[in-house]
Design an enzyme around this catalytic site. Structure first.
Site, PDB file in Angstrom:
ATOM      1  N   GLY A 154      -0.396 -17.734   6.388  1.00  0.00           N
ATOM      2  CA  GLY A 154       0.207 -17.273   5.147  1.00  0.00           C
ATOM      3  C   GLY A 154       1.698 -17.534   5.180  1.00  0.00           C
ATOM      4  O   GLY A 154       2.401 -16.983   6.024  1.00  0.00           O
TER       5      GLY A 154
ATOM      6  N   THR B 133       6.392 -14.857   1.098  1.00  0.00           N
ATOM      7  CA  THR B 133       7.698 -14.276   1.422  1.00  0.00           C
ATOM      8  C   THR B 133       7.780 -13.852   2.880  1.00  0.00           C
ATOM      9  O   THR B 133       8.728 -14.182   3.588  1.00  0.00           O
ATOM     10  CB  THR B 133       7.942 -13.036   0.517  1.00  0.00           C
ATOM     11  OG1 THR B 133       7.775 -13.442  -0.838  1.00  0.00           O
ATOM     12  CG2 THR B 133       9.324 -12.479   0.722  1.00  0.00           C
TER      13      THR B 133
ATOM     14  N   ILE C  74      12.520  -0.591   8.861  1.00  0.00           N
ATOM     15  CA  ILE C  74      12.710   0.661   9.606  1.00  0.00           C
ATOM     16  C   ILE C  74      11.673   0.710  10.732  1.00  0.00           C
ATOM     17  O   ILE C  74      10.480   0.607  10.455  1.00  0.00           O
ATOM     18  CB  ILE C  74      12.489   1.888   8.702  1.00  0.00           C
ATOM     19  CG1 ILE C  74      13.313   1.786   7.425  1.00  0.00           C
ATOM     20  CG2 ILE C  74      12.769   3.171   9.456  1.00  0.00           C
ATOM     21  CD1 ILE C  74      12.955   2.858   6.396  1.00  0.00           C
TER      22      ILE C  74
ATOM     23  N   GLU D  97       6.047  -5.812  -9.525  1.00  0.00           N
ATOM     24  CA  GLU D  97       5.113  -6.913  -9.756  1.00  0.00           C
ATOM     25  C   GLU D  97       4.714  -6.971 -11.233  1.00  0.00           C
ATOM     26  O   GLU D  97       4.821  -5.986 -11.958  1.00  0.00           O
ATOM     27  CB  GLU D  97       3.828  -6.683  -8.933  1.00  0.00           C
ATOM     28  CG  GLU D  97       4.053  -6.487  -7.450  1.00  0.00           C
ATOM     29  CD  GLU D  97       4.338  -7.797  -6.732  1.00  0.00           C
ATOM     30  OE1 GLU D  97       3.927  -8.863  -7.238  1.00  0.00           O
ATOM     31  OE2 GLU D  97       4.988  -7.754  -5.668  1.00  0.00           O
TER      32      GLU D  97
ATOM     33  N   LYS E 149       0.157   3.330   3.356  1.00  0.00           N
ATOM     34  CA  LYS E 149       1.140   3.558   4.420  1.00  0.00           C
ATOM     35  C   LYS E 149       1.018   4.971   4.980  1.00  0.00           C
ATOM     36  O   LYS E 149       1.125   5.194   6.185  1.00  0.00           O
ATOM     37  CB  LYS E 149       2.544   3.295   3.886  1.00  0.00           C
ATOM     38  CG  LYS E 149       2.758   1.829   3.510  1.00  0.00           C
ATOM     39  CD  LYS E 149       4.009   1.665   2.662  1.00  0.00           C
ATOM     40  CE  LYS E 149       4.217   0.217   2.238  1.00  0.00           C
ATOM     41  NZ  LYS E 149       5.277   0.113   1.204  1.00  0.00           N
TER      42      LYS E 149
END
Lengths: 425, 425
Positions: free
Chosen positions: A12, A15, A135, A189, A204
């Protein structure tokens, strides 16, 4: 430097994948010094071989099928930056683990949905980039605070939502206006549902909760509400009451089990997390010995995400390994339903300005044994709709739901009540 | 769980050592799961064998001489919590490294003074607890952000100073009053010089700078100023100008080298670090890919420090090892002198309220090519002393020192000028 280079494959080149390739090139010397050996991209898979991504792919082996990377004998580690919980991303990760190759991924959906099964396959699966981008939150919780019994882990886990809420507050705009603008600026998006409806944050949070409490990841148990229902009026009223509205993911360990929830929260303006604004993310962890620790930084973007992926590669190059969820044996702690949540609430009603309305509302709260902390009625417009704001002391979510249904049914309450949970953080 | 327990020895049973023993006892199950094996205290050394420290020492081997722990064949890892850069702490750490035993220490003075030499001895030397207590700052910088070229690392590294400055501001008190109170409350030592004069923060900054920039630790190069000179007046004036005064440690990498400095700073009130108050610590790191990351939490105390020590023990139990300063080969980057610092300044003078005084002061600044950002003169009292505040645009420290000396020599300037550097963070 005599150690053999670590040969990696990237699947992939969007970005994140292109960002990883760029970082490995730009900081090659420094990365080699910290990894104890060079980290070199030897193979690549992406959809379009001829697209210019700003990174040279010459000299790298090219595969049209990402899963084939798992079988390349010259590849030591597979980096998966395709995304999505199913399809080629999942197939590649499973193939690489089966082939005994360590995997580094930024794929929160895959981890949240299949993380428990993937861990049972054995092998190394690193995913610092899956939560809070640049982070080092995974490392902090899994290693840095590993000696602590954590009672809570929480955070601002979606930069798009935080940007929208911050901009609504700063400029007094409605949700739809800010979302539209964010889409034009590339902060949201074209199909924003995944971010705006809290799904991304839930992925997450499910990962953080598994790490924090040493239990199998349980996405299905996460209560999820997004920010579509947050109005400019509520943001302004929150400000008056000394709060700021944030979309938080919160996982709490209590005697009975673990509760996980993503929803808009009122947090005191003075709280550290209230001041994390715009696209920034933050993760808070509370432990029995460390106390409260907060980490903040950029949660998305090519640079921060690549920083996290390459940190995982350096760990692997150095042989610094950790079980996927922090320990070999996980606890079978039950998940608690949202109905059992106990907390304070902000309730904003639009009521017809008529005698007896407040008595009806407060009567219902009394019936459900919910005690009021404050009440604010603004403006008078006899016969027309005016906002009434109530905040409560701690009560159970199930009591509040009964009360809300009864209040919404009152003839004088002209819009569905807005309910935002108050969180001390 | 079939793996052999990791047998550790603790040298020094003060606040930190006793905290480590308590944490290993209280969270033994969880620590064993995360470490992959139990971590067990098998030997102890402390000054007074019969003092009650709230932790049972029965069944542990007792040594009057801490250095003897290094020779105990039943000890896998030595935990040094004696403190101090010389004497028994140093002797023990050297003996343990010579004996090939990993060492975990909370001793920032030892690391800052002898860290470069200790690293050259080879072996494992872990010191998460030496900087910022319960915040996993060392791990974040050395591992979590390892892929980044860092340009700056900075922080609130001393909780006593931050408590004193916060309390001075909140209650409008002078330094001496607050220090006296802090001593009574146990937030400051009977001999507070080590904290108040910035030495403790300098130790920690020297360690962070070595890690961040991959160079040998260089305590001698740190410019150190403490907080004794910060007055209630300057704190109030800072507030008016939109700043907050913090004692920061700041290490910056530029083309010419690394600058390291500890001194009171004016930081914009809106900066995240400005809101880290009381005894809390914070560490900020800025990298080329991760952007700015900030970590905050408790920087001292038995619990947070023990949390960090045991995190290091878990890493060692798992075999997660890292070179002492992050890489085997360190860069020989020069340290820059404070005179080369470039930044903005806050200057507060007490001047006699007479015609021409301002012209004299601004004339000197013009002569030294220092350009003014703002000037504030408060109150009129002809013939008496009144405060005058100037803030400058960026200039070199050496220019400013010349200007300050000339201004201080003016007959109309009745007190030594107060100078506080302005920092964008």
């Amino acid at each position: 430097m005599t150690a053999r280079p670590l040969a990696i494959a990237i699947a992939g080149l969007g970005t994140v994948g292109a960002g990883v390739a760029k970082l490995l090139r730009d900081n090659a010397d420094l990365i080699a010094a910290r990894a104890g050996r060079p980290i070199v991209v030897t193979a690549i898979s992406a959809r379009d071989r001829h697209k210019d991504r700003g990174v040279a792919t010459g000299g790298m082996r090219w595969y049209d099928d990402p899963v084939a990377l798992a079988d390349d004998a010259g590849v030591d580690v597979v980096v998966e930056t395709i995304g999505g919980s199913e399809g080629p991303a999942r197939a590649l990760v499973e193939a690489a683990l089966t082939a005994g190759k360590p995997v580094v991924t930024a794929n929160k959906a895959l981890l949240a949905v299949h993380g428990a099964a993937l861990a049972r396959m054995g092998g190394t699966l690193a995913f610092e980039a899956a939560v809070a981008g640049g982070i080092p939150a995974i490392k902090a919780i899994r290693e840095g605070l590993a000696a602590n019994r954590l009672s809570r882990v929480a955070g601002i886990l979606n930069g798009t939502c935080n940007y929208v809420l911050t901009t609504m507050r700063e400029r007094g705009l409605q949700f739809a206006e800010v979302l539209h603008e964010a889409q034009k600026l590339g902060y949201a998006e074209a199909d924003p549902a995944f971010d705006i409806d809290g799904v991304d944050a839930a992925h997450k949070l499910a990962i953080l909760a598994a790490l924090a409490f040493g239990r199998p990841v349980d996405l299905a148990a996460v209560h999820i509400e997004g920010i579509r229902g947050v109005s400019a009026l509520d943001i302004a009223l929150a400000e008056e009451l000394g709060f700021r509205i944030k979309l938080l993911g919160i996982a709490t360990r209590s005697a009975g089990g673990v509760s996980t929830r993503v929803h808009p929260c009122m947090v005191p303006k003075g709280a550290a997390i209230a001041r994390v604004e715009g696209v920034f993310n933050a993760v808070v962890a509370e432990g029995d010995f460390c106390g409260r620790v907060m980490l903040e930084g950029r949660g998305a973007g090519a640079g921060p995400t690549a920083s996290a992926v390459v940190a995982d590669l350096i760990d692997i190059a150095r042989g610094r390994l950790t079980p996927v969820w922090g320990a070999e044996a996980l606890d079978d702690v039950p998940s608690l339903p949202m109905e059992a949540h106990v907390g304070a609430y902000y309730l904003r009603l639009m009521v017809l300005d008529r005698p007896g309305v407040i008595a009806d509302v407060t009567g219902i709260l009394r019936d459900e044994r919910i005690s009021l902390e404050s009440m604010l009625q603004r403006g008078r417009a006899p016969g027309e709709a005016v906002p009434v704001v109530l905040t409560t002391h701690d009560c159970e979510e199930r009591q509040m739901r009964v009360a809300i249904a009864r209040i919404a049914a009152l003839e004088t309450v002209v819009e569905p009540p807005a309910l935002i949970r108050i969180e001390a953080l």
